[in-house]
Design a protein around this motif. Structure first.
Motif, PDB file in Angstrom:
ATOM      1  N   ARG A 162       0.836  -1.223   0.000  1.00  0.00           N
ATOM      2  CA  ARG A 162       0.000   0.000   0.000  1.00  0.00           C
ATOM      3  C   ARG A 162       0.862   1.260   0.000  1.00  0.00           C
ATOM      4  N   VAL A 163       1.949   1.202   0.812  1.00  0.00           N
ATOM      5  CA  VAL A 163       2.869   2.352   0.839  1.00  0.00           C
ATOM      6  C   VAL A 163       3.490   2.567  -0.531  1.00  0.00           C
ATOM      7  N   ALA A 164       3.883   1.473  -1.175  1.00  0.00           N
ATOM      8  CA  ALA A 164       4.462   1.594  -2.513  1.00  0.00           C
ATOM      9  C   ALA A 164       3.479   2.195  -3.494  1.00  0.00           C
ATOM     10  N   GLU A 165       2.224   1.746  -3.384  1.00  0.00           N
ATOM     11  CA  GLU A 165       1.191   2.305  -4.269  1.00  0.00           C
ATOM     12  C   GLU A 165       1.012   3.802  -4.003  1.00  0.00           C
ATOM     13  N   LEU A 166       0.980   4.174  -2.713  1.00  0.00           N
ATOM     14  CA  LEU A 166       0.827   5.597  -2.379  1.00  0.00           C
ATOM     15  C   LEU A 166       2.028   6.406  -2.866  1.00  0.00           C
ATOM     16  N   GLU A 167       3.216   5.817  -2.718  1.00  0.00           N
ATOM     17  CA  GLU A 167       4.406   6.518  -3.202  1.00  0.00           C
ATOM     18  C   GLU A 167       4.360   6.691  -4.712  1.00  0.00           C
ATOM     19  N   ARG A 168       3.907   5.616  -5.398  1.00  0.00           N
ATOM     20  CA  ARG A 168       3.788   5.743  -6.848  1.00  0.00           C
ATOM     21  C   ARG A 168       2.719   6.793  -7.223  1.00  0.00           C
ATOM     22  N   ALA A 169       1.613   6.779  -6.461  1.00  0.00           N
ATOM     23  CA  ALA A 169       0.551   7.767  -6.723  1.00  0.00           C
ATOM     24  C   ALA A 169       1.058   9.184  -6.451  1.00  0.00           C
ATOM     25  N   GLU A 170       1.820   9.323  -5.361  1.00  0.00           N
ATOM     26  CA  GLU A 170       2.368  10.637  -5.033  1.00  0.00           C
ATOM     27  C   GLU A 170       3.360  11.086  -6.106  1.00  0.00           C
ATOM     28  N   ALA A 171       4.156  10.133  -6.589  1.00  0.00           N
ATOM     29  CA  ALA A 171       5.125  10.480  -7.637  1.00  0.00           C
ATOM     30  C   ALA A 171       4.403  10.904  -8.913  1.00  0.00           C
ATOM     31  N   ARG A 172       3.319  10.153  -9.227  1.00  0.00           N
ATOM     32  CA  ARG A 172       2.553  10.539 -10.419  1.00  0.00           C
ATOM     33  C   ARG A 172       1.920  11.905 -10.211  1.00  0.00           C
ATOM     34  N   LEU A 173       1.381  12.154  -9.013  1.00  0.00           N
ATOM     35  CA  LEU A 173       0.760  13.451  -8.729  1.00  0.00           C
ATOM     36  C   LEU A 173       1.779  14.575  -8.832  1.00  0.00           C
ATOM     37  N   GLU A 174       2.968  14.343  -8.265  1.00  0.00           N
ATOM     38  CA  GLU A 174       4.009  15.370  -8.350  1.00  0.00           C
ATOM     39  C   GLU A 174       4.452  15.582  -9.795  1.00  0.00           C
ATOM     40  N   ALA A 175       4.510  14.458 -10.547  1.00  0.00           N
ATOM     41  CA  ALA A 175       4.888  14.605 -11.954  1.00  0.00           C
ATOM     42  C   ALA A 175       3.851  15.402 -12.716  1.00  0.00           C
ATOM     43  N   ILE A 176       2.573  15.108 -12.425  1.00  0.00           N
ATOM     44  CA  ILE A 176       1.500  15.864 -13.089  1.00  0.00           C
ATOM     45  C   ILE A 176       1.557  17.331 -12.690  1.00  0.00           C
ATOM     46  N   CYS A 177       1.726  17.573 -11.389  1.00  0.00           N
ATOM     47  CA  CYS A 177       1.775  18.965 -10.915  1.00  0.00           C
ATOM     48  C   CYS A 177       2.958  19.719 -11.510  1.00  0.00           C
ATOM     49  N   SER A 178       4.075  19.011 -11.646  1.00  0.00           N
ATOM     50  CA  SER A 178       5.268  19.695 -12.166  1.00  0.00           C
ATOM     51  C   SER A 178       5.086  20.174 -13.606  1.00  0.00           C
ATOM     52  N   LEU A 179       4.126  19.585 -14.298  1.00  0.00           N
ATOM     53  CA  LEU A 179       3.873  19.987 -15.695  1.00  0.00           C
ATOM     54  C   LEU A 179       2.764  21.018 -15.828  1.00  0.00           C
ATOM     55  N   MET A 180       2.137  21.347 -14.718  1.00  0.00           N
ATOM     56  CA  MET A 180       1.004  22.272 -14.775  1.00  0.00           C
ATOM     57  C   MET A 180       1.476  23.714 -14.588  1.00  0.00           C
ATOM     58  N   PRO A 181       1.026  24.630 -15.460  1.00  0.00           N
ATOM     59  CA  PRO A 181       1.389  26.054 -15.296  1.00  0.00           C
ATOM     60  C   PRO A 181       0.456  26.724 -14.296  1.00  0.00           C
ATOM     61  N   ALA A 182       0.461  26.237 -13.042  1.00  0.00           N
ATOM     62  CA  ALA A 182      -0.460  26.763 -12.033  1.00  0.00           C
ATOM     63  C   ALA A 182       0.217  26.745 -10.675  1.00  0.00           C
ATOM     64  N   PHE A 183      -0.396  27.482  -9.737  1.00  0.00           N
ATOM     65  CA  PHE A 183       0.044  27.514  -8.347  1.00  0.00           C
ATOM     66  C   PHE A 183      -0.899  26.596  -7.569  1.00  0.00           C
ATOM     67  N   ILE A 184      -0.351  25.493  -6.965  1.00  0.00           N
ATOM     68  CA  ILE A 184      -1.173  24.492  -6.274  1.00  0.00           C
ATOM     69  C   ILE A 184      -0.677  24.365  -4.847  1.00  0.00           C
ATOM     70  N   ALA A 185      -1.630  24.490  -3.914  1.00  0.00           N
ATOM     71  CA  ALA A 185      -1.250  24.419  -2.492  1.00  0.00           C
ATOM     72  C   ALA A 185      -2.454  24.031  -1.663  1.00  0.00           C
ATOM     73  N   PHE A 186      -2.162  23.561  -0.439  1.00  0.00           N
ATOM     74  CA  PHE A 186      -3.191  23.320   0.566  1.00  0.00           C
ATOM     75  C   PHE A 186      -3.139  24.464   1.566  1.00  0.00           C
ATOM     76  N   PHE A 187      -4.325  25.022   1.902  1.00  0.00           N
ATOM     77  CA  PHE A 187      -4.412  26.096   2.892  1.00  0.00           C
ATOM     78  C   PHE A 187      -5.443  25.716   3.952  1.00  0.00           C
ATOM     79  N   ASP A 188      -5.238  26.252   5.174  1.00  0.00           N
ATOM     80  CA  ASP A 188      -6.264  26.103   6.190  1.00  0.00           C
ATOM     81  C   ASP A 188      -7.200  27.299   6.127  1.00  0.00           C
ATOM     82  N   ARG A 189      -8.154  27.336   7.055  1.00  0.00           N
ATOM     83  CA  ARG A 189      -9.180  28.389   7.009  1.00  0.00           C
ATOM     84  C   ARG A 189      -8.612  29.785   7.258  1.00  0.00           C
ATOM     85  N   ASP A 190      -7.430  29.888   7.864  1.00  0.00           N
ATOM     86  CA  ASP A 190      -6.830  31.191   8.137  1.00  0.00           C
ATOM     87  C   ASP A 190      -5.859  31.626   7.046  1.00  0.00           C
TER      88      ASP A 190
END
Length: 411
Positions: A14-42
């Motif tokens: 499961r960890v390997a799958e998550l790592e692969r998913a995270e790597a794919r997500l990071e790879a996808i994000c690295s190709l996007m011309p956008a600003f992507i972040a997580f923010f809290d309510r403040d």
């Protein structure tokens, strides 16, 4: 132990799958011309993803940054959008600007709520898009302005082929929509060599202004004030030539009308001056005086003769005093004019008295050999009036009723 090992193996997979998913997500994000972040309510950044516009070293240190430090002056509005998304549990959108050394950038952000008080923030740069929309709007406005302009506007290739023309230019040529595709050499009446030199000069100097004549569809020519501007090649577009043509016909017509009106005014002034310069002044019954002032040329002498003869016939004048005190430079032509006036007056039964002859005028007449015999002359107008008013010898008429009083009636 066997069960624990199987569970650990499943967790590792499961960890390997998550790592692969995270790597794919990071790879996808690295190709996007956008600003992507997580923010809290403040508006505190929980995690920042590396993208085309967010370098990895910036993303690694992005956690903990506040919305103010990330965005700047519009941070409060962006925090309000985050809280709205969390309250309504649905995505919200907001636009904000960020100041950069190269200029201000405009962003459009989509805020989607996640679990708890966390949102994902995806913002993309829309500066170029807005600039393009603004440029397209300005282009549409300019296009509307050109199409509604009273002057003819066309754009032609360097070889002279017209590929754009506004309504005014199409009407000026008389070809309508058929103007497109025609050559400037076909539309203008000038010789091709001269027009070719004009186009060449425009591309060399960047612009040209002058007068050309459009050859209309029915064969008539239309004089135009033409301004040409060379358009340099750019963005794959070949060099072109923009032409603005203004119809000079209304200006020419107005100038002709102005000149005609001016000529009428001048003619009226001349007529009024001639009328004032040759007045008939009745002095007594049957006696009239005409003082002449200025130059006595052929036209003026003819006018004076016509006016004097008309007065003699209309008012039955028997004596006309022609005063030349104000006549300048009596010459042969002036003397001949005076003689003709005197002969014409005698033919109508009137006596002409010439007054105002000074020493210079008398010397001139003698030198010219002018024969004034038969014309009564006096040096002054007063002398001429006195001569005209003096009693004239009358031939005794027949007696009426044999009364001597009839013969003593006043002359």
């Amino acid at each position: 132990m066997t069960a624990i090992e199987r569970e650990n193996e499943a967790l590792r997979r499961r960890v390997a799958e998550l790592e692969r998913a995270e790597a794919r997500l990071e790879a996808i994000c690295s190709l996007m011309p956008a600003f992507i972040a997580f923010f809290d309510r403040d508006g505190v950044c929980l995690e920042l993803f590396p993208t085309l516009i967010t370098p990895p070293e910036v993303a690694r240190h992005g956690a903990g940054a506040t919305m103010t430090s990330v965005i700047g002056k519009d941070a409060e509005r962006c925090v309000d959008a985050i809280r709205k998304a969390l309250v309504e549990r649905r995505p919200t959108e907001v636009e904000y600007s960020i100041a950069w050394p190269q200029g201000e950038l405009l962003y459009h952000a989509l805020c989607r709520p996640l679990e708890g008080d966390t949102v994902i923030w995806v913002a993309r740069d829309i500066t170029a898009q807005r600039q393009l929309a603004l440029a397209q709007g300005e282009l549409r406005d300019f296009q509307a302005l050109v199409d509604s302009a009273p002057d003819g506007v066309c754009i032609a290739s360097k070889q002279g082929a017209v590929f754009h023309a506004n309504q005014a230019f199409r009407a000026m040529t008389g070809h309508g929509d058929g103007t497109l595709g025609k050559s400037l050499f076909d539309l203008y009446a000038e010789e091709q060599d001269r027009l070719s030199d004009t186009l060449q000069q425009c591309f060399e100097s960047g612009s040209w202004q002058g007068t050309l004549s459009l050859m209309q569809h029915d064969g008539r020519t239309l004089p135009c004030q033409v301004s040409m501007v060379a358009l340099a090649a750019e963005a794959g577009r070949p060099p072109a030539l923009a032409t603005i043509a203004r119809d000079l016909t209304p200006i020419y017509d107005a100038e002709h009308e102005r000149l005609a009106l001016q000529q009428q005014v001048i003619q009226a002034q001349q007529d009024a001056l001639r009328e004032l310069s040759t007045p008939l002044v009745p002095l007594a019954e049957g006696i009239v005086a005409m003082p002449l002032i200025g130059t006595l040329d052929r036209s003026r002498a003819q006018q004076a003769m016509e006016k004097l003869l008309d007065g003699i016939v209309q008012h039955q004048f028997h004596t006309a005093i022609l005063d030349v005190t104000g006549v300048k430079d009596v010459d042969a032509e002036s003397a001949d004019a005076l003689l003709r006036i005197a002969r014409a007056a005698r033919l109508l039964g009137a006596q002409l008295v010439l007054t105002g002859i000074g020493p210079d005028t008398a010397q001139t007449l003698v030198d010219l050999g002018v024969d004034l015999s038969g014309i009564t002359t006096r040096s002054t107008l007063q002398g001429g009036i006195a001569h005209a008013l003096a009693p004239r010898a009358r031939t005794p008429g027949p007696l009426k009723n044999g009364s001597p009083a009839a013969r003593r009636s006043p002359a």
